[in-house]
Design an enzyme around this catalytic site. Structure first.
Site, PDB file in Angstrom:
ATOM      1  N   LYS A   1       0.830  -1.205   0.000  1.00 58.50           N
ATOM      2  CA  LYS A   1       0.000   0.000   0.000  1.00 58.50           C
ATOM      3  C   LYS A   1       0.868   1.260   0.000  1.00 58.50           C
ATOM      4  O   LYS A   1       0.668   2.162  -0.811  1.00 58.50           O
ATOM      5  CB  LYS A   1      -0.918  -0.020   1.231  1.00 58.50           C
TER       6      LYS A   1
ATOM      7  N   ARG B   1       2.657 -49.043 -11.356  1.00 56.12           N
ATOM      8  CA  ARG B   1       2.760 -49.940 -10.198  1.00 56.12           C
ATOM      9  C   ARG B   1       1.981 -51.204 -10.528  1.00 56.12           C
ATOM     10  O   ARG B   1       0.750 -51.202 -10.487  1.00 56.12           O
ATOM     11  CB  ARG B   1       2.181 -49.273  -8.954  1.00 56.12           C
TER      12      ARG B   1
ATOM     13  N   SER C   1      15.286 -44.303 -10.681  1.00 59.39           N
ATOM     14  CA  SER C   1      14.147 -43.444 -10.371  1.00 59.39           C
ATOM     15  C   SER C   1      14.039 -43.345  -8.848  1.00 59.39           C
ATOM     16  O   SER C   1      13.927 -44.362  -8.159  1.00 59.39           O
ATOM     17  CB  SER C   1      12.862 -44.016 -10.962  1.00 59.39           C
TER      18      SER C   1
HETATM   19  C1  PEP Z   1       8.176 -44.248  -3.580  1.00 61.07           C
HETATM   20  O1  PEP Z   1       8.502 -44.935  -2.621  1.00 61.07           O
HETATM   21  O2  PEP Z   1       8.437 -43.043  -3.678  1.00 61.07           O
HETATM   22  C2  PEP Z   1       7.434 -44.851  -4.695  1.00 61.07           C
HETATM   23  C3  PEP Z   1       7.160 -44.155  -5.776  1.00 61.07           C
HETATM   24  O3  PEP Z   1       6.976 -46.103  -4.525  1.00 61.07           O
HETATM   25  P1  PEP Z   1       5.675 -46.459  -3.655  1.00 61.07           P
HETATM   26  O4  PEP Z   1       5.017 -45.187  -3.296  1.00 61.07           O
HETATM   27  O5  PEP Z   1       4.857 -47.331  -4.506  1.00 61.07           O
HETATM   28  O6  PEP Z   1       6.288 -47.171  -2.495  1.00 61.07           O
END
Ligand code: PEP
Ligand code: MG
Length: 906
Positions: free
Chosen positions: A42, A586, A790
């Site tokens: 302001k 998964r 990953s």
């Molecule tokens: C994790 O652990 O980050 C992952 C992606 O696997 P999940 O959640 O299936 O254990």
């Protein structure tokens, strides 16, 4: 009472050198727009407008540093502050030719809060300061308007009493209501001078009774107390709550602007209003706003009287309207952004009281950003910065299913329509008080907060609600502004709605609903319905402006955006959202479908490998079919498939005994006994640290074999039909090289066998999740045996912090966050120093072995903007969020790139 209190000794020396007050007087300001941190939004806006030659009432701003010094010194003004305030005041007095407390020609001021970040309505402001019995009489004489002077006085006592003296607001409201009732007045403006005089007397009695002292009549004392109250409001509950939700630091402090009062309540050639240079709901390029004639600012914001559309001002006060539209245009150009303006017209003369960057809905943010690029006002990068990832999420908000809406109308469940203040649709149980909203939410209910109007004190309840409905107020009312900021659906000003707070009921026509009854509100259309309505997701394809923004995001981001998806339908959707691959499928989710689960259960119950293989053979066609469909959906893009991960007992929770008996050839009784003994056998104290992930695959290699067969068999099947399948096989929970060697050998053996059977080469990649701290430590060795990593940051967070991802929230983690023992929930936003350090180690060591190693992240953090920024800096190749977060992750990745910090040499 002594006005000046001594300075806090501890800060006196240092403080003396500081400049605490910045003036904007005589058409010149000491501050400017760049000084938001010091002068608040302001104060900086008032300074900038003054320098631009706009009509701003003279005043001065006390800095945020002064506020902080006030608290640091034990709630005492730092040395020099009061003197600078008095000097600022003198400058204002010189310019206006009026003096604070002068009965002949009194100066009145407003004392306004204003932080660096806009916190609409969260802190306090006092208007009409400087009034006492003498100056009131002077004001009446000068203006020739007794009523006006009494009205200003009663407003002042009311506001000062509530904010500065901290007297319950209801006490004043009851007295006002009683006065209106007695005078048979409908609105506040219907009260005459005599009635207001009596009311002032009543108000003063309230002060005396509540505080045991008279209302302070010395204007300088009033000023000092009001400044302190504004400072105090920085730590008020609603400001605190707002900062918590919006992640604003608590140590910034508020500035305090003292501004010459101009009066919008001096008759019908006066008025006050708020406006946006473009529509903050839709982004439409038209001046958008509301005003009230013969009113003060708080009347518009509080929604007590329903304001008029700004366009009507052209008819009522044409000259001021024209000047205002010119100024609005000029300010938007000057700031190169949509402005939120406050103005007052005093007897035909326009004054600007505020300009700030406007809060806007997601839709407006996207549209304005795109159009401003087209208009040549900003460039694409600036446009990207102006849209937040959360805006993208909001644009994909659910709306009501139209068929269900039609049906509800036919059934007479349509209740009516208010103003569509903030978009989105919500169904939930009606509650009428903020505290109740919090309470009910705590019990797991979805609630809608229904109020006559909201005030900043309701903020905590608004945060807890899924939507907000009010009977009063316009589209700039408190409810509307806050809901837009929170991204909550909101309908305001629904005139036919009657809320009885005492009885906890709402009534529309002859329909009454008690607390807890279900209603549905549509913040996009403003419609309200009784009962529940199913919601559907918006059509992403039609969001052309969003597509434009995301296309620009793709041009600047270097981080890939993949997706966590387990089903072909999810893959199709994610690809439309712009996913560049599946970062995590998964496989166990596919095991949970009804037709498959009994085979999985039979497999778990099997006495030996031979029997296990028998049941796995039944599962093979299902899993192969799944993968075929996923490959087709992702044609040409990589698909990371993770082998089975969860502990086996998770598959034994619900059992169809009859079906299981049929499959295993056992009697139901025997099957049940068998299940019980297997359950007991599999029971673990710490299942998440037990037989799961790759450990399962090593103990039961038949499962690995079946899954590799499905993955590669499906790839060969679809390849034969021209689909480019790019399977990437991923092992969960690897922590040692011994595990990895064995898994790798077995995988390649099965692959070789399939290739031999099929007589064709089946390309695939082999990689691991990195979700155990030890895997980060030995990432250099792991990299030698894998083609990609990953990060499973869900498990990595669990194992690095030693905090259960499943149980911790309810027992202590939420409390940890509330009490600031930790800054944020580490399962929501990555713990950069701890888990993040492990990620960095994994990346560094992995790339030492393989400089081009592809590294992704597939934990929940892959969709969190702050975490995405971290992963970008850590040099990851891609993030993999859940489907609906793919579009916002694209933008967050662009923001990370624009912030321009990367460790990776790309
Ligand atoms: C994790 O652990 O980050 C992952 C992606 O696997 P999940 O959640 O299936 O254990
Ligand atoms: Mg995991």
């Amino acid at each position: 009472m002594v006005v000046q209190t001594p300075a806090a000794p501890a800060t006196a020396d240092r403080a003396a050198k500081k400049k605490w007050v910045y003036r904007f007087t005589a058409g010149k300001a000491e501050g400017n727009a760049t000084m938001r941190a010091l002068l608040g939004g302001k104060g900086a806006g008032l300074a900038e407008m003054t320098n631009a030659g706009l009509p701003v009432p003279p005043g001065f701003t006390i800095t945020t540093e002064a506020c902080n010094a006030y608290f640091a010194g034990g709630k005492r003004f730092p040395d020099g502050l009061w003197d600078e305030v008095l000097e600022g005041l003198s400058a204002v007095e010189r310019e206006t030719g009026k003096r604070l407390g002068d009965p002949k020609d009194p100066l009145l001021v407003s004392v306004r809060s204003g932080a660096q970040m806009s916190m609409p309505g969260m802190m306090d402001t006092v208007l009409n300061l400087g009034l006492n019995d003498e100056t009131r009489a002077g004001l009446a004489k000068l203006t020739g308007n007794e009523r006006f002077a009494w009205d200003a006085y009663r407003r002042f006592i009311q506001m000062f009493g509530r904010i500065v003296l901290e007297i319950d607001a209801a006490k004043f409201e009851h007295a006002l209501e009683a006065a209106k009732k007695k005078a048979k007045a409908k609105q506040d403006t219907d009260l005459g001078a005599d009635q207001l005089r009596v009311l002032v007397d009543d108000f003063r009695k309230i002060v005396k009774k509540e505080k045991g002292r008279d209302f302070p009549s010395d204007p300088k004392e009033q000023l000092r107390l009001a400044i302190e109250a504004v400072f105090r409001s920085w730590f008020g509950k609603r400001a605190h709550d707002y900062r918590e939700v919006n992640k604003i630091a608590h140590d910034l402090g508020t500035a305090c602007s003292v501004v010459t009062m101009v009066f919008g309540n001096m008759g019908n050639d006066s008025g006050t209003g708020v406006a946006f240079t473009r529509d903050p709901n839709t982004g439409d390029r038209t001046l958008f706003g509301e005003y009230l004639l013969n009113a003060q600012g708080e009347d518009v914001v509080a929604g007590i009287r329903t304001p008029h559309k700004l366009a009507e001002l052209e008819r009522e006060i044409p000259k001021a309207y024209r000047q205002f539209t010119e100024i609005a245009e000029r300010l938007e150009k000057h700031y190169r952004d949509v402005q939120d303006l406050e103005f007052t017209i005093e007897r035909g003369k326009l004054y600007m009281l505020q300009t700030r960057s406007a809060k806007r809905t997601a839709r407006a943010a996207v549209r304005i950003a795109v159009e401003m690029v087209r208009e040549g006002v900003i460039d694409k990068k600036e446009a990207l910065r102006r849209v937040e990832p959360v805006h993208v999420d909001q644009l994909l908000l659910p709306r009501f299913d139209e068929k269900a809406v039609e049906q509800a109308r036919k059934e007479g469940r349509y209740l009516g329509k208010g103003l569509n203040a903030s978009p989105g649709a919500a169904t939930g149980r009606a509650v009428f008080e903020a505290d109740r909203a919090v309470e009910w939410k705590g019990k797991g209910e979805v609630v809608l907060l229904v109020r006559p109007e909201t005030s900043p004190d309701d903020f905590h309840g608004m945060v807890a609600a899924a939507g907000i409905l009010t009977s009063r107020g316009g589209s700039t009312s408190h409810a509307a502004v806050v809901a837009r900021g929170l991204g909550l659906p909101c309908v305001v000003g629904m005139g036919e709605l009657n809320v009885d707070l005492a009885k906890r009921t709402m009534k529309v026509g002859d329909k009454t609903l008690k607390e807890g009854g279900t209603i549905s509100i549509d913040g996009t259309t403003g419609e309200v319905f009784l009962g529940e309505l199913p919601t559907i997701s918006p059509d992403y394809e039609k969001e052309t402006e969003l597509h434009q923004v995301l296309k620009w995001a793709d041009e600047v981001r270097t981080l890939g955006v993949w997706v966590n998806a387990d089903t072909p339908a999810e893959c199709v959707r994610a690809r439309r959202f712009g996913a560049e691959g599946v970062g995590l499928a998964r496989t166990e989710h596919m095991f949970r479908e009804a037709e498959r689960l009994p085979y999985v259960q039979a497999m778990i119950l099997a006495a030996d490998a031979t029997e296990r293989r028998k049941h796995l053979r039944k599962l093979l066609p299902f899993q192969t079919k799944d993968f075929r469909e996923i490959y087709k959906a992702m044609d040409g893009l990589p698909v990371v498939i993770r082998l089975i991960d969860p502990p086996l007992h998770e598959f034994l929770r619900e059992i169809d005994m009859k079906e299981l008996a049929r499959i295993t050839g056992l009697s139901p009784a025997k099957a049940r006994a068998h299940v019980e003994s297997r359950r007991a056998q599999l029971a673990e104290e710490n299942p998440m640290l037990g037989l799961r992930g790759c450990r399962l695959l090593l103990v039961f290699p038949e499962i690995l074999e079946m899954q590799i067969r499905a993955i590669l068999g499906a790839a060969a099947d679809v390849a034969a039909k021209g689909v480019v399948a790019k399977p990437e096989i991923m092992m969960p929970l690897v922590g040692t090289m011994g595990e990895l060697h064995r898994l790798r050998t077995q995988t390649f053996e099965v692959a070789a066998a399939i290739e031999k059977e099929r007589g064709t080469k089946i390309p695939f990649k082999f990689g691991t999740m990195i979700e155990i701290p030890r895997a980060c430590v030995i990432a250099d060795e792991i990299a030698a045996q894998t083609e990609f990593f990953s990060f499973g940051t869900n498990d990595l967070t669990q194992t690095v912090l030693g905090i259960s991802r499943d149980d911790a929230q309810k027992s202590f983690l939420t409390r940890y966050v509330e009490e600031k023992i930790i800054p944020t929930d580490p399962f929501v936003s990555i713990d950069q120093e701890g888990v993040g350090a492990m990620v960095r180690m994994g990346v560094e060591r992995g790339r030492k072995t393989k400089p081009d190693l592809k590294i992704g992240i597939c934990g929940e953090h892959g969709g969190d903007p702050a975490s995405i920024d971290f992963f970008h800096r850590a040099g990851l190749t891609y993030v993999s969020p859940s489907t609906f977060r793919v579009p916002s992750a694209r933008l967050a990745a662009a923001h990370a790139a624009l912030a321009g910090r990367t460790q990776r040499d790309r």
